[in-house]
Write a protein that holds these residues in place. Structure first.
Motif, PDB file in Angstrom:
ATOM      1  N   GLY A   1      -1.889   4.238   4.350  1.00 57.33           N
ATOM      2  CA  GLY A   1      -2.338   3.582   3.110  1.00 57.33           C
ATOM      3  C   GLY A   1      -3.808   3.870   2.856  1.00 57.33           C
ATOM      4  O   GLY A   1      -4.233   4.015   1.711  1.00 57.33           O
ATOM      5  N   PHE A   2      -4.574   4.007   3.933  1.00 62.53           N
ATOM      6  CA  PHE A   2      -6.014   4.229   3.785  1.00 62.53           C
ATOM      7  C   PHE A   2      -6.289   5.571   3.103  1.00 62.53           C
ATOM      8  O   PHE A   2      -7.112   5.660   2.191  1.00 62.53           O
ATOM      9  CB  PHE A   2      -6.705   4.158   5.149  1.00 62.53           C
ATOM     10  N   ASP A   3      -5.595   6.605   3.549  1.00 57.96           N
ATOM     11  CA  ASP A   3      -5.869   7.939   3.002  1.00 57.96           C
ATOM     12  C   ASP A   3      -5.615   7.973   1.493  1.00 57.96           C
ATOM     13  O   ASP A   3      -6.386   8.575   0.739  1.00 57.96           O
ATOM     14  CB  ASP A   3      -4.993   8.978   3.716  1.00 57.96           C
ATOM     15  N   SER A   4      -4.547   7.283   1.057  1.00 60.07           N
ATOM     16  CA  SER A   4      -4.230   7.272  -0.382  1.00 60.07           C
ATOM     17  C   SER A   4      -5.306   6.515  -1.161  1.00 60.07           C
ATOM     18  O   SER A   4      -5.720   6.952  -2.242  1.00 60.07           O
ATOM     19  CB  SER A   4      -2.862   6.612  -0.608  1.00 60.07           C
ATOM     20  N   ALA A   5      -5.746   5.381  -0.619  1.00 58.20           N
ATOM     21  CA  ALA A   5      -6.781   4.595  -1.303  1.00 58.20           C
ATOM     22  C   ALA A   5      -8.086   5.386  -1.363  1.00 58.20           C
ATOM     23  O   ALA A   5      -8.779   5.407  -2.397  1.00 58.20           O
ATOM     24  CB  ALA A   5      -6.997   3.269  -0.565  1.00 58.20           C
ATOM     25  N   ARG A   6      -8.409   6.057  -0.268  1.00 60.42           N
ATOM     26  CA  ARG A   6      -9.636   6.871  -0.230  1.00 60.42           C
ATOM     27  C   ARG A   6      -9.550   7.992  -1.274  1.00 60.42           C
ATOM     28  O   ARG A   6     -10.546   8.303  -1.935  1.00 60.42           O
ATOM     29  CB  ARG A   6      -9.792   7.445   1.178  1.00 60.42           C
TER      30      ARG A   6
ATOM     31  N   CYS B   1       0.849  -1.195   0.000  1.00 59.00           N
ATOM     32  CA  CYS B   1       0.000   0.000   0.000  1.00 59.00           C
ATOM     33  C   CYS B   1       0.881   1.241   0.000  1.00 59.00           C
ATOM     34  O   CYS B   1       2.052   1.163   0.381  1.00 59.00           O
ATOM     35  CB  CYS B   1      -0.991   0.000   1.160  1.00 59.00           C
ATOM     36  N   PRO B   2       0.341   2.373  -0.438  1.00 55.63           N
ATOM     37  CA  PRO B   2       1.143   3.582  -0.473  1.00 55.63           C
ATOM     38  C   PRO B   2       1.583   3.987   0.943  1.00 55.63           C
ATOM     39  O   PRO B   2       0.785   3.943   1.879  1.00 55.63           O
ATOM     40  CB  PRO B   2       0.196   4.630  -1.067  1.00 55.63           C
ATOM     41  N   GLY B   3       2.840   4.342   1.083  1.00 50.72           N
ATOM     42  CA  GLY B   3       3.360   4.765   2.394  1.00 50.72           C
ATOM     43  C   GLY B   3       4.363   3.781   2.975  1.00 50.72           C
ATOM     44  O   GLY B   3       5.067   4.106   3.937  1.00 50.72           O
ATOM     45  N   LEU B   4       4.479   2.578   2.384  1.00 48.39           N
ATOM     46  CA  LEU B   4       5.437   1.591   2.910  1.00 48.39           C
ATOM     47  C   LEU B   4       6.868   2.123   2.840  1.00 48.39           C
ATOM     48  O   LEU B   4       7.657   1.964   3.773  1.00 48.39           O
ATOM     49  CB  LEU B   4       5.342   0.279   2.120  1.00 48.39           C
ATOM     50  N   ASN B   5       7.193   2.782   1.724  1.00 42.30           N
ATOM     51  CA  ASN B   5       8.561   3.292   1.589  1.00 42.30           C
ATOM     52  C   ASN B   5       8.854   4.418   2.576  1.00 42.30           C
ATOM     53  O   ASN B   5       9.993   4.590   3.012  1.00 42.30           O
ATOM     54  CB  ASN B   5       8.825   3.752   0.148  1.00 42.30           C
ATOM     55  N   ALA B   6       7.812   5.157   2.932  1.00 39.22           N
ATOM     56  CA  ALA B   6       7.999   6.217   3.939  1.00 39.22           C
ATOM     57  C   ALA B   6       8.378   5.586   5.281  1.00 39.22           C
ATOM     58  O   ALA B   6       9.234   6.097   6.008  1.00 39.22           O
ATOM     59  CB  ALA B   6       6.717   7.042   4.078  1.00 39.22           C
TER      60      ALA B   6
ATOM     61  N   PRO C   1      11.582 -11.465  19.221  1.00 37.36           N
ATOM     62  CA  PRO C   1      11.018 -10.149  19.507  1.00 37.36           C
ATOM     63  C   PRO C   1      10.516  -9.476  18.228  1.00 37.36           C
ATOM     64  O   PRO C   1      11.244  -9.436  17.228  1.00 37.36           O
ATOM     65  CB  PRO C   1      12.192  -9.367  20.107  1.00 37.36           C
ATOM     66  N   VAL C   2       9.295  -8.991  18.252  1.00 37.02           N
ATOM     67  CA  VAL C   2       8.690  -8.368  17.069  1.00 37.02           C
ATOM     68  C   VAL C   2       8.095  -7.020  17.468  1.00 37.02           C
ATOM     69  O   VAL C   2       7.578  -6.859  18.574  1.00 37.02           O
ATOM     70  CB  VAL C   2       7.583  -9.293  16.484  1.00 37.02           C
ATOM     71  N   ILE C   3       8.180  -6.069  16.551  1.00 39.05           N
ATOM     72  CA  ILE C   3       7.508  -4.768  16.715  1.00 39.05           C
ATOM     73  C   ILE C   3       6.630  -4.598  15.475  1.00 39.05           C
ATOM     74  O   ILE C   3       7.079  -4.870  14.354  1.00 39.05           O
ATOM     75  CB  ILE C   3       8.544  -3.624  16.820  1.00 39.05           C
ATOM     76  N   GLY C   4       5.387  -4.172  15.654  1.00 38.96           N
ATOM     77  CA  GLY C   4       4.465  -4.069  14.524  1.00 38.96           C
ATOM     78  C   GLY C   4       4.236  -2.628  14.079  1.00 38.96           C
ATOM     79  O   GLY C   4       4.278  -1.700  14.889  1.00 38.96           O
ATOM     80  N   VAL C   5       4.013  -2.474  12.780  1.00 35.67           N
ATOM     81  CA  VAL C   5       3.598  -1.180  12.220  1.00 35.67           C
ATOM     82  C   VAL C   5       2.361  -1.459  11.360  1.00 35.67           C
ATOM     83  O   VAL C   5       2.424  -2.264  10.428  1.00 35.67           O
ATOM     84  CB  VAL C   5       4.715  -0.544  11.351  1.00 35.67           C
ATOM     85  N   PRO C   6       1.218  -0.824  11.705  1.00 30.94           N
ATOM     86  CA  PRO C   6      -0.041  -1.167  11.019  1.00 30.94           C
ATOM     87  C   PRO C   6      -0.179  -0.546   9.636  1.00 30.94           C
ATOM     88  O   PRO C   6      -0.152   0.664   9.486  1.00 30.94           O
ATOM     89  CB  PRO C   6      -1.108  -0.607  11.959  1.00 30.94           C
ATOM     90  N   LYS C   7      -0.334  -1.386   8.649  1.00 28.13           N
ATOM     91  CA  LYS C   7      -0.453  -0.977   7.248  1.00 28.13           C
ATOM     92  C   LYS C   7      -1.667  -1.630   6.642  1.00 28.13           C
ATOM     93  O   LYS C   7      -1.880  -2.819   6.865  1.00 28.13           O
ATOM     94  CB  LYS C   7       0.798  -1.449   6.519  1.00 28.13           C
ATOM     95  N   THR C   8      -2.499  -0.920   5.968  1.00 27.51           N
ATOM     96  CA  THR C   8      -3.504  -1.508   5.084  1.00 27.51           C
ATOM     97  C   THR C   8      -4.419  -0.416   4.546  1.00 27.51           C
ATOM     98  O   THR C   8      -4.790   0.504   5.289  1.00 27.51           O
ATOM     99  CB  THR C   8      -4.391  -2.591   5.749  1.00 27.51           C
ATOM    100  N   ILE C   9      -4.759  -0.547   3.278  1.00 32.92           N
ATOM    101  CA  ILE C   9      -5.725   0.403   2.718  1.00 32.92           C
ATOM    102  C   ILE C   9      -7.094   0.189   3.346  1.00 32.92           C
ATOM    103  O   ILE C   9      -7.933   1.064   3.310  1.00 32.92           O
ATOM    104  CB  ILE C   9      -5.835   0.294   1.182  1.00 32.92           C
ATOM    105  N   ASP C  10      -7.334  -1.007   3.923  1.00 33.19           N
ATOM    106  CA  ASP C  10      -8.672  -1.344   4.421  1.00 33.19           C
ATOM    107  C   ASP C  10      -9.031  -0.601   5.716  1.00 33.19           C
ATOM    108  O   ASP C  10     -10.197  -0.517   6.079  1.00 33.19           O
ATOM    109  CB  ASP C  10      -8.786  -2.849   4.671  1.00 33.19           C
TER     110      ASP C  10
END
Ligand code: F6P
Length: 365
Positions: free
Chosen positions: A155-160, A18-23, A135-144
């Motif tokens: 990603g949501f804002d770009s899809a919208r 989704c858009p924003g992953l590279n950021a 050990p894991v750290i999460g970053v929430p991504k999804t157009i949904d």
């Protein structure tokens, strides 16, 4: 000797892009390098790269100039799941748990933690890996936008924005030809893209999974518009929207994927049914992956950057097992296990739905 080795973390992007992953990638690498002296290893193609030890050191130079680019420079996979790896045994396909392999690769590489940038599926795998001692750290991504523990995912804002632009464009051609234009948008089981792009674009009918619809009511609303001189209508339908008492429309199954079902087809059905009932020419547009491609909006670039910087801080301070999150205007973090416990869906009695109803939007209920 103490301190002989620089500290290291791994970074992967999993699931649908989704858009924003590279950021996010840029922010994790720059903040880790500049502020914490921590090396970031970019893992290729999501969990695939972690299983196959496919990763490289990312320097600040490597991530320069990628902020505005869509997709992910690391690649992604929405099939790779270390807990369910397809293997062939005697010509038969089976699934194996290869999570030990992932833990072994991370240890051999001396990765203190893995930063997983993903949606529901990838973050659930991340939460399971924590139980295996990784050990894991999460970053929430999804157009949904369907993750509960953050007000919004990047990603949501770009899809919208893409979907809103499509609704705007469909207005003029709908008006010229006096047609019913149905536009099917993504979102899986959540109606955020349809609801918000529908509102922003002035859609006359918005159909979302959270409000099962009655096609008669949709037809009546469109008929009334016709009687009052409006010779076209725009219907925005979420791929997961369901007719009352009917089935969800499944396009295909991808058995190796953590989420096997791919939705699609409801738009065509709605357009066909409305044409039959109203004898009014209808067309359907399925936006599909256009909603995931291309440059992120400025909102997603900023949110991605803030999320990445916070993920780097959590890694530096060894605050593992957490997912970064936006609450109001503040970036914070929540336990990763809680974050994937339940999806965030549109509340039919929420103020945003009431506002849409107040300006005459039909939800087909
Ligand atoms: O989760 C993001 C998403 O784009 C959904 O909106 C959509 O249902 C699905 O992924 C499509 O997946 P694929 O890229 O595998 O077709």
């Amino acid at each position: 000797m103490m301190g002989a080795h620089p500290r290291r973390v791994g970074l992967l992007t999993g699931g649908g892009d989704c858009p924003g992953l590279n950021a996010v990638i840029r922010a994790v690498v720059k903040a880790s390098t500049y502020h914490y002296g921590i090396e970031v290893y970019g893992i290729r193609d999501g969990f695939d790269g972690l299983m196959n030890d496919n990763m490289d050191l990312l320097t600040a130079d490597d991530v320069s100039g990628i902020l505005h680019r869509g997709g992910t420079i690391l690649g992604s996979s929405n099939r790779a799941n270390p807990f369910r790896v397809p293997v062939e045994v005697d010509g038969e396909k089976r699934y194996e748990d290869q999570s030990d392999q992932v833990v072994a690769v991370a240890r051999a590489r001396r990765l203190e933690a893995i930063i997983v940038v993903g949606g529901d599926g990838s973050l659930t795998i991340g939460a399971q890996l924590i139980e295996c001692g990784l050990p894991v750290i999460g970053v929430p991504k999804t157009i949904d936008n369907d993750l509960d523990s953050t007000d919004v995912t990047f990603g949501f804002d770009s899809a919208r924005a893409v979907a809103t632009d499509a609704v705007d464009r469909l207005h003029s051609t709908a008006e010229s030809h006096q047609r019913i234009m149905v536009v099917e948008v993504m979102g899986r089981y959540a109606g955020w893209i349809a609801l918000e792009a529908g509102m922003a674009g002035g859609g006359d009918v918005i159909l979302i999974p959270e409000i099962p619809f009655d096609l008669e009511k949709v037809a009546t609303a469109i008929e009334k518009r016709g009687q009052s001189g409006r010779r076209f209508s725009i219907v925005v339908v979420a791929e997961g929207a369901t007719p009352r008492g009917g089935q969800i429309f499944v396009d295909r199954r991808i058995e190796d994927s953590p989420e096997a079902i791919r939705l699609g087809g409801i738009g065509r059905w709605v357009a066909h049914e409305l044409e039959e009932r109203l004898q009014w020419e209808s067309r359907v547009t399925v936006l599909g992956h256009l909603q995931r491609g291309g440059s992120p909006t400025s909102f997603d670039r900023i949110l991605g950057t803030r999320f990445g910087v916070e993920a780097a801080r959590l890694a530096a301070e060894k605050l593992h097992g957490r997912m970064v999150s936006l609450r109001g205007t503040e970036v914070t973090s929540v336990p990763l296990a809680d974050a994937v416990a339940k999806p965030r869906r549109v509340d039919p009695s929420s103020a945003i739905v009431s506002a849409a109803r107040a300006v005459g939007t039909c939800f087909g209920d």
